[in-house]
Design a protein around this motif. Structure first.
Motif, mmCIF file in Angstrom:
data_model
loop_
_atom_site.group_PDB
_atom_site.id
_atom_site.type_symbol
_atom_site.label_atom_id
_atom_site.label_comp_id
_atom_site.label_asym_id
_atom_site.label_seq_id
_atom_site.Cartn_x
_atom_site.Cartn_y
_atom_site.Cartn_z
ATOM 1 N N LYS A 126 63.347 87.722 58.340
ATOM 2 C CA LYS A 126 63.143 89.049 58.424
ATOM 3 C C LYS A 126 62.084 89.995 57.872
ATOM 4 O O LYS A 126 61.648 91.395 59.347
ATOM 5 N N ASN A 127 61.591 90.008 57.167
ATOM 6 C CA ASN A 127 60.381 90.525 56.848
ATOM 7 C C ASN A 127 59.244 89.861 57.247
ATOM 8 O O ASN A 127 58.454 91.865 58.089
ATOM 9 N N ILE A 128 58.710 89.757 57.951
ATOM 10 C CA ILE A 128 58.078 89.956 58.943
ATOM 11 C C ILE A 128 57.736 90.185 60.058
ATOM 12 O O ILE A 128 56.842 90.417 60.976
ATOM 13 N N TYR A 129 58.982 89.738 60.558
ATOM 14 C CA TYR A 129 59.830 90.503 61.661
ATOM 15 C C TYR A 129 59.354 91.817 61.891
ATOM 16 O O TYR A 129 58.598 92.670 62.479
ATOM 17 N N VAL A 130 59.664 92.428 60.586
ATOM 18 C CA VAL A 130 59.947 94.294 60.115
ATOM 19 C C VAL A 130 58.062 94.707 59.983
ATOM 20 O O VAL A 130 57.875 95.517 60.693
ATOM 21 N N ASN A 131 57.553 93.757 59.519
ATOM 22 C CA ASN A 131 55.928 93.796 59.136
ATOM 23 C C ASN A 131 55.443 93.243 60.086
ATOM 24 O O ASN A 131 54.108 93.971 60.228
ATOM 25 N N GLN A 138 64.084 80.584 63.034
ATOM 26 C CA GLN A 138 65.399 81.815 62.813
ATOM 27 C C GLN A 138 65.295 82.201 64.086
ATOM 28 O O GLN A 138 66.547 82.032 64.111
ATOM 29 N N MET A 139 64.867 83.060 64.599
ATOM 30 C CA MET A 139 65.000 83.577 65.824
ATOM 31 C C MET A 139 66.353 82.219 67.369
ATOM 32 O O MET A 139 66.725 82.916 68.258
ATOM 33 N N LEU A 140 65.180 80.974 67.458
ATOM 34 C CA LEU A 140 65.645 79.890 68.115
ATOM 35 C C LEU A 140 67.069 79.240 67.883
ATOM 36 O O LEU A 140 68.035 79.641 68.811
ATOM 37 N N HIS A 141 67.149 79.175 66.276
ATOM 38 C CA HIS A 141 68.516 79.411 65.938
ATOM 39 C C HIS A 141 69.691 79.962 66.781
ATOM 40 O O HIS A 141 70.269 79.791 66.552
ATOM 41 N N TYR A 142 68.543 81.492 66.125
ATOM 42 C CA TYR A 142 70.086 82.204 66.494
ATOM 43 C C TYR A 142 70.260 82.583 68.008
ATOM 44 O O TYR A 142 71.559 82.868 68.127
ATOM 45 N N ALA A 143 69.517 82.237 68.639
ATOM 46 C CA ALA A 143 69.724 81.824 69.955
ATOM 47 C C ALA A 143 70.552 80.544 70.939
ATOM 48 O O ALA A 143 71.219 80.260 71.742
ATOM 49 N N GLU A 167 69.217 92.596 61.064
ATOM 50 C CA GLU A 167 68.433 92.905 62.423
ATOM 51 C C GLU A 167 67.688 91.726 62.655
ATOM 52 O O GLU A 167 67.699 91.979 64.114
ATOM 53 N N LEU A 168 67.134 90.785 62.774
ATOM 54 C CA LEU A 168 66.803 90.164 63.162
ATOM 55 C C LEU A 168 67.068 88.710 64.572
ATOM 56 O O LEU A 168 67.195 88.410 65.016
ATOM 57 N N LYS A 169 68.550 89.112 63.519
ATOM 58 C CA LYS A 169 69.812 88.274 64.409
ATOM 59 C C LYS A 169 69.989 89.100 65.290
ATOM 60 O O LYS A 169 70.368 88.359 67.335
ATOM 61 N N ASN A 170 70.048 90.625 65.948
ATOM 62 C CA ASN A 170 70.283 91.031 66.992
ATOM 63 C C ASN A 170 69.456 91.246 67.005
ATOM 64 O O ASN A 170 69.524 90.840 69.063
#
Length: 636
Positions: free
Chosen positions: A317-322, A336-341, A269-272
């Protein structure tokens, strides 16, 4: 014989009480309480497969007057990494030549509330010494068990009362390697001893006449108080050596072990979301900005300090959701998000300016208190602090300027980089003003341009301001006089992506001019920046803290209507110093209808050192004097 001995002891004790009280009152005429003795000892022993560590503390306070009995309410702090046992406290009094002891019966366990921290594991045992009066001596002793060898307590040898004598020591088996670093002992009467026997080594410091904490510090007291930081480098048990904190490599290895298992849940979900944010963006820098501002805007900063969990980021992912997290959580999510980018980014440990330590001198967890994310672009590192809401991309947060950043490059590799200090030219406040007189009222139209940390500062003030606060802008900009009314306020470019925050407003300053005979006197400088920044008295003994470098400019055009026999303008003025300066220039148009005034104030340092305090005071006085200069309009 026993009766005579007892009588002698009682009389001697009574004599000592009265004599010591008079002596100490003479020695400490401005103090109501002193610490007669402070003893702290750390004992390290070996068990079968680990170390056993305990700290033993004894303190004795003497009450010289009845004026500060609130000092008798005490507490001893503890947390997940240590536990308290064998705590004893009592008050000793001389009543009718008889020494009495009144013991504390109730010790209450309470949470320690820390400003700005939603939850932490800090606790305290609170209690009050009974029957405390002038001449009382209070005794406190306790033992702490240290549960993790990475968290040896530091010897901070200072309090809000003077300390007559302190002895601090650490003893350890000879196959345990212990290091220490001292700070601020140069002006203290200190004696160090290293005592070795066949199995045990002891380091012991004796300090005398330690002054109380000075309340005139501009920086944190930790920059000034006497302290000895001890840490275990390594130890050997059954022939096997165990590293602890020999150097920064050991510290990094331990930090790395704490984050080895983070983000092990499904992160799709975070990667997407990360890929969605950067869709269609080609520039690497624009991708970073997009994700950085997303985390800043969407995740709420809430501080948590809970044992080792205070060192381990929660699942990204939990930090993103919460939608909330503390500094390490937000750093982990951003990383983590920068790594996905496809961005090279790294978790980074750092101490804010509240901490005076470096990783080289003190390779322990005491050196840092914050986590951020670093990205590498064109061989240069940019530091991203997602907790600093409204902070523009490319700027470190003000609190980490000039500090060492421990950048985690891989499982075993790290780099220590000093965070740059943002130059004054990037933190600007410029106020363009057009003024004119209407009878005795000075009317003005103003436009403000804010960049860098000046913009950040204003954003934070705007976030906290009351909607009905009509004096907000005057206070925030330090602009306006006693009878200035600010109105018609408009804010533009409040978005993070804009480099400049714009504010427009108008003003009316009533009864602003003075008329004496044929002359009109007008002071054109409406700001009051640095007005009260003179360093006074005992504050001169300590460095002055500056939050960030900056340049403030005031570009003013005064429209002069009517005909005058003469217009007298002040002389141009300036003050030059490598770290602070100002320049004021006046220019009257050929037809004497427009007076242009330019004033520039530049602060080019994060610290005014003691050696420069007098120059700083001369600078402030010169600026205040220049601000008071008047324009004189003489009627025909």
């Amino acid at each position: 014989m026993k009766t005579l001995s007892l009588l002698f002891l009682v009389l001697t004790s009574f004599f000592c009480y009265s004599q010591n009280l008079d002596e100490y009152n003479a020695t400490y005429p401005e103090d109501d309480v002193i610490t007669l003795s402070l003893n702290k000892h750390i004992s390290i022993t070996k068990s079968k497969s680990s170390l056993s560590i305990k700290e033993i503390v004894n303190r004795k306070d003497f009450y010289l007057t009845n004026k500060r009995l609130t000092h008798a309410t005490e507490s001893v702090n503890y947390n997940t990494f240590n536990t308290i046992k064998n705590i004893t406290a009592f008050t000793e009094n001389n009543i009718s030549d008889k020494i009495t002891k009144s013991f504390v019966r109730d010790f209450n366990d309470e949470d320690v509330l820390v400003r700005g921290v939603f939850y932490n594991d800090q606790k305290k045992k609170s209690f009050s010494f009974p029957n405390v009066n002038k001449g009382s001596i209070t005794h406190l002793s306790y033992e702490k068990t240290i549960n993790d060898p990475h968290f040896l307590p530091s010897f901070l040898i200072s309090d809000n009362v003077p300390i007559e004598k302190a002895e601090v020591s650490i003893s350890f088996p000879n196959d345990v390697d212990v290091a220490f670093t001292t700070f601020n002992l140069e002006n203290i009467d200190t004696n160090f001893e290293e005592i070795k026997d066949s199995d045990i080594t002891t380091y012991k410091w004796t300090l005398k006449s330690i002054p109380k904490i000075n309340r005139n510090y501009d920086f944190s007291p930790i920059y000034y108080i006497p302290q000895i930081i001890v840490h275990i480098k390594s130890y050997t048990i059954n022939g096997e050596s165990f590293p602890v904190l020999s150097n920064t490599s050991d510290l990094y290895s331990w930090y790395r072990s704490l984050i080895r298992n983070i983000n092990n849940t499904d992160q799709s979900e975070l990667k997407n979301k990360s890929l969605e944010l950067i869709k269609g963006i080609e520039s690497e820098e624009e991708k970073i900005k997009k994700i950085y501002y997303f985390v800043q805007n969407e995740i709420n900063y809430i501080a948590f300090e809970d044992g080792l969990n205070g060192f381990i980021p929660r699942d990204a992912k939990n930090i993103y959701v919460n939608k909330y997290g503390d500094c390490k959580d937000m750093a982990n999510l951003l990383n983590q998000m920068l790594h996905y980018a496809g961005i090279n980014s790294y978790l980074t440990w750092i101490g804010t300016r509240k901490k005076p330590y470096s990783y080289t001198d003190v390779p322990t967890p005491i050196t840092d208190n914050h986590m951020i994310t670093a990205v590498k672009i064109n061989d240069n590192y940019t530091f991203l602090d997602a907790t600093a809401k409204y902070l523009g991309y490319g700027f470190p947060s003000p609190s980490i300027q000039g500090k060492e950043a421990l950048i985690g490059l891989s499982e075993t590799e790290f780099k220590i980089i000093k965070v740059p200090e943002v130059p004054a030219s990037q933190n600007t406040s410029t106020i363009f003003s057009e003024l004119e007189l209407s009878n005795t009222t000075l009317i003005g139209n103003h436009k403000v341009e804010l960049t860098g940390f000046e913009k950040l500062h204003m954003h934070h003030k705007l976030e906290r301001k009351d909607n009905d606060d009509i004096s907000f802008l005057e206070s925030a900009l330090k602009f306006g006089k006693k009878r200035t009314h600010i109105k018609d306020i408009k804010y533009k470019n409040l978005e993070l992506a804009d480099d400049t925050l714009l504010i427009e407003f108008s003003s009316e300053t009533e009864r602003y001019i003075k008329k004496i005979e044929n002359n009109i006197y007008l002071k054109p400088h409406l700001d009051f920046n640095l007005l009260s920044e003179i360093v006074k008295n005992e504050e001169k003994d300590f460095d002055k803290k500056i939050n960030h470098k900056y340049k403030k400019s005031f570009i003013t055009k005064l429209n002069i209507s009517g005909d005058y026999a003469d217009i007298t303008i002040p002389e141009n003025s300036n003050f030059n110093h490598p770290y602070f300066n100002f320049k004021i220039q006046y220019k009257l148009s050929q037809d004497s209808k427009i007076l242009e005034i330019e004033k520039h104030i530049t602060i080019n340092t994060l610290k005014i050192e003691v050696i420069d305090i007098e120059d700083w005071n001369h600078f402030i006085k010169a600026l205040n004097k220049a601000n008071k200069q008047s324009i004189v309009l003489t009627h025909l």
